[in-house]
Design a protein around this motif. Structure first.
Motif, PDB file in Angstrom:
ATOM      1  N   TYR A 199      -0.086  -3.398 -25.656  1.00 53.47           N
ATOM      2  CA  TYR A 199       0.747  -3.797 -26.786  1.00 53.47           C
ATOM      3  C   TYR A 199       1.046  -5.299 -26.758  1.00 53.47           C
ATOM      4  O   TYR A 199       1.246  -5.912 -27.809  1.00 53.47           O
ATOM      5  CB  TYR A 199       2.080  -3.037 -26.761  1.00 53.47           C
ATOM      6  CG  TYR A 199       2.036  -1.677 -27.424  1.00 53.47           C
ATOM      7  CD1 TYR A 199       0.827  -1.011 -27.657  1.00 53.47           C
ATOM      8  CD2 TYR A 199       3.211  -1.038 -27.814  1.00 53.47           C
ATOM      9  CE1 TYR A 199       0.805   0.232 -28.240  1.00 53.47           C
ATOM     10  CE2 TYR A 199       3.195   0.218 -28.410  1.00 53.47           C
ATOM     11  CZ  TYR A 199       1.988   0.855 -28.613  1.00 53.47           C
ATOM     12  OH  TYR A 199       1.968   2.089 -29.202  1.00 53.47           O
ATOM     13  N   ALA A 207       4.665  -4.795 -31.826  1.00 51.60           N
ATOM     14  CA  ALA A 207       4.181  -4.263 -30.547  1.00 51.60           C
ATOM     15  C   ALA A 207       4.994  -4.808 -29.374  1.00 51.60           C
ATOM     16  O   ALA A 207       5.464  -4.045 -28.525  1.00 51.60           O
ATOM     17  CB  ALA A 207       2.695  -4.578 -30.377  1.00 51.60           C
ATOM     18  N   ARG A 247       7.921   2.774 -30.814  1.00 49.38           N
ATOM     19  CA  ARG A 247       7.282   1.883 -31.793  1.00 49.38           C
ATOM     20  C   ARG A 247       7.601   2.333 -33.216  1.00 49.38           C
ATOM     21  O   ARG A 247       7.869   1.507 -34.095  1.00 49.38           O
ATOM     22  CB  ARG A 247       5.772   1.860 -31.568  1.00 49.38           C
ATOM     23  CG  ARG A 247       5.044   0.881 -32.480  1.00 49.38           C
ATOM     24  CD  ARG A 247       3.591   0.767 -32.110  1.00 49.38           C
ATOM     25  NE  ARG A 247       2.933  -0.261 -32.909  1.00 49.38           N
ATOM     26  CZ  ARG A 247       1.676  -0.639 -32.730  1.00 49.38           C
ATOM     27  NH1 ARG A 247       0.945  -0.092 -31.770  1.00 49.38           N
ATOM     28  NH2 ARG A 247       1.149  -1.566 -33.500  1.00 49.38           N
TER      29      ARG A 247
END
Length: 268
Positions: A199, A207, A247
């Motif tokens: 990420y 991210a 996320r």
């Protein structure tokens, strides 16, 4: 007995044939002893006395050595006593620390981050969070203090590079706080895996924000679990399911912020 100040092995016999000892020689000379014999007699007496001094000198050296060794043994015994006393005090302090903070020394369970957070009776207010103060320094503070302090930046709100710089400092702080080694190793691996996760290299700004939020939430939850009946699990390995859920949450929170900002501008 008076101390001998100089090593008699280096003494040189006096010159009894000199004029300085004429009177001494005269007292020894008679019909059976001439001057040469008197000189030799004085030399023999000096030699006998010097040999006696040599024996006394060796005895004196031995006594001095024994006294030094005795004094050294006393000093070493005292140092050992003080050292043992300090060890005993530290051991007692550790035992008291373990007694007061049993959860701090409970072995870490061989399980990772659960997919769903455990429901525990304790609140999050006493969990310790990694935060940056207004002057740029970092410190462990309670999550309650973080919410109330305007001069504190929660680590989930730090730029990612500043977060990376802060992690080694906190590992040092953990050592200074006498955290058990297994917990320090776990936290070091936890932050390392966060920093090398895929990420971090994505261009999507969500991210990196996700990684920061994930590590902050999971660390706080770990502190709560460590003090509960659940016990301390191992958070070092990233739980990809929890990360994906995080996320999703971060995405909608950021989208809500943008929508609110847009609606505010429109209302103006």
């Amino acid at each position: 007995m008076p101390r001998i100040r100089n090593d008699p092995n280096f003494n040189i016999c006096l010159d009894y044939a000199s004029i300085n000892f004429a009177n001494t020689r005269a007292q020894l000379i008679n019909e059976n002893v001439d001057e040469e014999q008197a000189i030799q007699l004085l030399r023999n007496i000096w030699q006998a006395n010097n040999e006696t001094d040599k024996v006394l000198w060796q005895q004196q050296l031995a006594e001095d050595r024994e006294q030094r060794e005795h004094a050294q043994r006393i000093q070493e015994d005292e140092q050992e006593r003080v050292k043992q006393e300090r060890i005993d005090e530290e051991d007692a302090a550790r035992k008291e620390e373990r007694k007061k903070n049993k959860h701090k020394y409970i072995p870490i369970l061989d399980t990772g981050i659960p997919d769903e957070p455990s429901v525990t009776p304790c609140s999050m207010t006493d969990a310790m969070v990694l935060s940056t103060l207004a002057d740029g320094s970092t410190a462990w503070i309670s999550s309650a203090s973080a919410r109330n302090a305007k001069s504190v930046i929660n680590d989930e709100n730090l730029p990612f590079e500043e977060f990376c710089q802060a992690c080694p400092r906190f590992l040092v702080a953990l050592e200074e706080a006498n955290w058990p080694e297994d917990r320090i190793r776990m936290m070091a691996l936890f932050w390392r895996n966060i920093q090398v996760h895929k990420y971090r290299s994505l261009r999507d700004p969500i991210a990196q924000k996700t990684l920061l939020v994930y590590q902050a939430e999971q660390r706080r939850r770990w502190h709560v679990a460590a003090k509960s009946s659940t016990g301390p699990y191992n958070i070092s390995t990233v739980n990809e399911k929890v990360l994906a859920d995080t996320r999703e949450k971060v995405y909608w929170e950021e989208r809500l912020k943008r929508d609110n900002a847009r609606d505010y501008k429109v209302s103006l």
